[in-house]
Design an enzyme around this catalytic site. Structure first.
Site, PDB file in Angstrom:
ATOM      1  N   ASN A 112      26.212   3.270 -47.799  1.00  0.00           N
ATOM      2  CA  ASN A 112      26.391   3.964 -49.074  1.00  0.00           C
ATOM      3  C   ASN A 112      27.270   3.209 -50.081  1.00  0.00           C
ATOM      4  O   ASN A 112      27.897   3.806 -50.945  1.00  0.00           O
ATOM      5  CB  ASN A 112      26.863   5.400 -48.845  1.00  0.00           C
ATOM      6  CG  ASN A 112      28.195   5.474 -48.139  1.00  0.00           C
ATOM      7  OD1 ASN A 112      28.803   4.458 -47.833  1.00  0.00           O
ATOM      8  ND2 ASN A 112      28.660   6.684 -47.898  1.00  0.00           N
ATOM      9  N   HIS A 115      33.435   2.628 -50.617  1.00  0.00           N
ATOM     10  CA  HIS A 115      34.448   3.543 -50.080  1.00  0.00           C
ATOM     11  C   HIS A 115      35.474   3.802 -51.168  1.00  0.00           C
ATOM     12  O   HIS A 115      35.795   2.890 -51.939  1.00  0.00           O
ATOM     13  CB  HIS A 115      35.175   2.937 -48.878  1.00  0.00           C
ATOM     14  CG  HIS A 115      36.493   3.609 -48.596  1.00  0.00           C
ATOM     15  ND1 HIS A 115      36.577   4.771 -47.884  1.00  0.00           N
ATOM     16  CD2 HIS A 115      37.761   3.316 -49.003  1.00  0.00           C
ATOM     17  CE1 HIS A 115      37.854   5.162 -47.851  1.00  0.00           C
ATOM     18  NE2 HIS A 115      38.588   4.295 -48.519  1.00  0.00           N
TER      19      HIS A 115
HETATM   20  P1  GTP Z   1      34.239   6.801 -47.491  1.00  0.00           P
HETATM   21  O1  GTP Z   1      34.722   6.626 -48.878  1.00  0.00           O
HETATM   22  O2  GTP Z   1      33.536   5.564 -46.956  1.00  0.00           O
HETATM   23  O3  GTP Z   1      35.331   7.279 -46.570  1.00  0.00           O
HETATM   24  O4  GTP Z   1      33.096   7.895 -47.593  1.00  0.00           O
HETATM   25  P2  GTP Z   1      33.252   9.476 -47.747  1.00  0.00           P
HETATM   26  O5  GTP Z   1      34.698   9.834 -47.861  1.00  0.00           O
HETATM   27  O6  GTP Z   1      32.333   9.897 -48.840  1.00  0.00           O
HETATM   28  O7  GTP Z   1      32.668   9.981 -46.377  1.00  0.00           O
HETATM   29  P3  GTP Z   1      33.416  10.226 -44.960  1.00  0.00           P
HETATM   30  O8  GTP Z   1      34.861   9.837 -45.053  1.00  0.00           O
HETATM   31  O9  GTP Z   1      33.063  11.580 -44.505  1.00  0.00           O
HETATM   32  O10 GTP Z   1      32.666   9.187 -44.014  1.00  0.00           O
HETATM   33  C1  GTP Z   1      33.087   7.843 -43.974  1.00  0.00           C
HETATM   34  C2  GTP Z   1      31.878   6.940 -43.940  1.00  0.00           C
HETATM   35  O11 GTP Z   1      31.215   7.111 -42.698  1.00  0.00           O
HETATM   36  C3  GTP Z   1      30.784   7.245 -44.987  1.00  0.00           C
HETATM   37  O12 GTP Z   1      31.014   6.664 -46.228  1.00  0.00           O
HETATM   38  C4  GTP Z   1      29.570   6.619 -44.326  1.00  0.00           C
HETATM   39  O13 GTP Z   1      29.537   5.214 -44.537  1.00  0.00           O
HETATM   40  C5  GTP Z   1      29.825   6.897 -42.854  1.00  0.00           C
HETATM   41  N1  GTP Z   1      29.098   8.090 -42.426  1.00  0.00           N
HETATM   42  C6  GTP Z   1      29.372   9.389 -42.715  1.00  0.00           C
HETATM   43  N2  GTP Z   1      28.465  10.218 -42.155  1.00  0.00           N
HETATM   44  C7  GTP Z   1      27.592   9.388 -41.495  1.00  0.00           C
HETATM   45  C8  GTP Z   1      26.434   9.613 -40.729  1.00  0.00           C
HETATM   46  O14 GTP Z   1      26.000  10.739 -40.518  1.00  0.00           O
HETATM   47  N3  GTP Z   1      25.807   8.502 -40.207  1.00  0.00           N
HETATM   48  C9  GTP Z   1      26.277   7.229 -40.419  1.00  0.00           C
HETATM   49  N4  GTP Z   1      25.633   6.181 -39.889  1.00  0.00           N
HETATM   50  N5  GTP Z   1      27.364   6.991 -41.147  1.00  0.00           N
HETATM   51  C10 GTP Z   1      28.007   8.042 -41.682  1.00  0.00           C
HETATM   52 MG    MG Z   2      36.225   9.176 -46.517  1.00  0.00          MG
END
Ligand code: GTP
Ligand code: MG
Length: 138
Positions: A112, A115
């Protein structure tokens, strides 16, 4: 004014999108006050995403973050933490709003593109993992 921590992730660096991501950041009024391209080690990625270590996707996440270079950044501006979360868009690009980095560039919930810190407290911790004070020039 506030500082937040950003990573341009491997899916974006591999597609040569660093400049395009930075243009969205700068157009939103955030200033890039530190930036470095690095190859994250396994240990660095595991430490950075430690809060997710019990999640089923943790292994995949660490593998992805070490699969190609990333660009680590410090962004500065009014309400930088919340503002950057807005500019990034939802974690899942299918739910991301028009014009956000993830809507424009992300491939999937895992790949995605960026971060961003989720709180001012975490921003300070994350910035300190990758930058010393003298490397940040506001
Ligand atoms: P970050 O800014 O990267 O921390 O993203 P976020 O805060 O929007 O999401 P979160 O902290 O919940 O999750 C951290 C990262 O884990 C996400 O940005 C994704 O890259 C990864 N991630 C989250 N959910 C999934 C999932 O279901 N599958 C996979 N493969 N990766 C995931
Ligand atoms: Mg996060």
């Amino acid at each position: 004014t506030e500082r937040t921590f950003s990573i341009i992730k491997p899916d974006a660096t591999k597609r040569n999108l660093t400049g395009k991501v930075n243009a969205v950041i700068e157009d939103a009024g955030l200033r890039i006050v530190a930036q470095r391209r690095i190859q994250m080690s396994q240990a660095q990625a595991e430490k950075f995403y430690e809060v997710h270590k019990e999640r089923p996707f943790f292994g995949e996440l660490v593998e992805f973050m070490t699969s190609a270079p990333v660009v680590v950044q410090v962004l500065e501006g009014d309400n930088a933490v919340a503002k950057y979360r807005e500019v990034m868009g939802a974690t899942n690009p299918e739910q991301a709003a028009e014009g956000t980095i993830r809507k424009l560039f992300a491939l999937s919930v895992g790949e995605n593109s960026v971060h961003g810190s989720d709180s001012l407290e975490n921003a300070k911790i994350e910035i300190a993992q990758f930058f010393t004070d003298d490397q940040i020039v506001g």
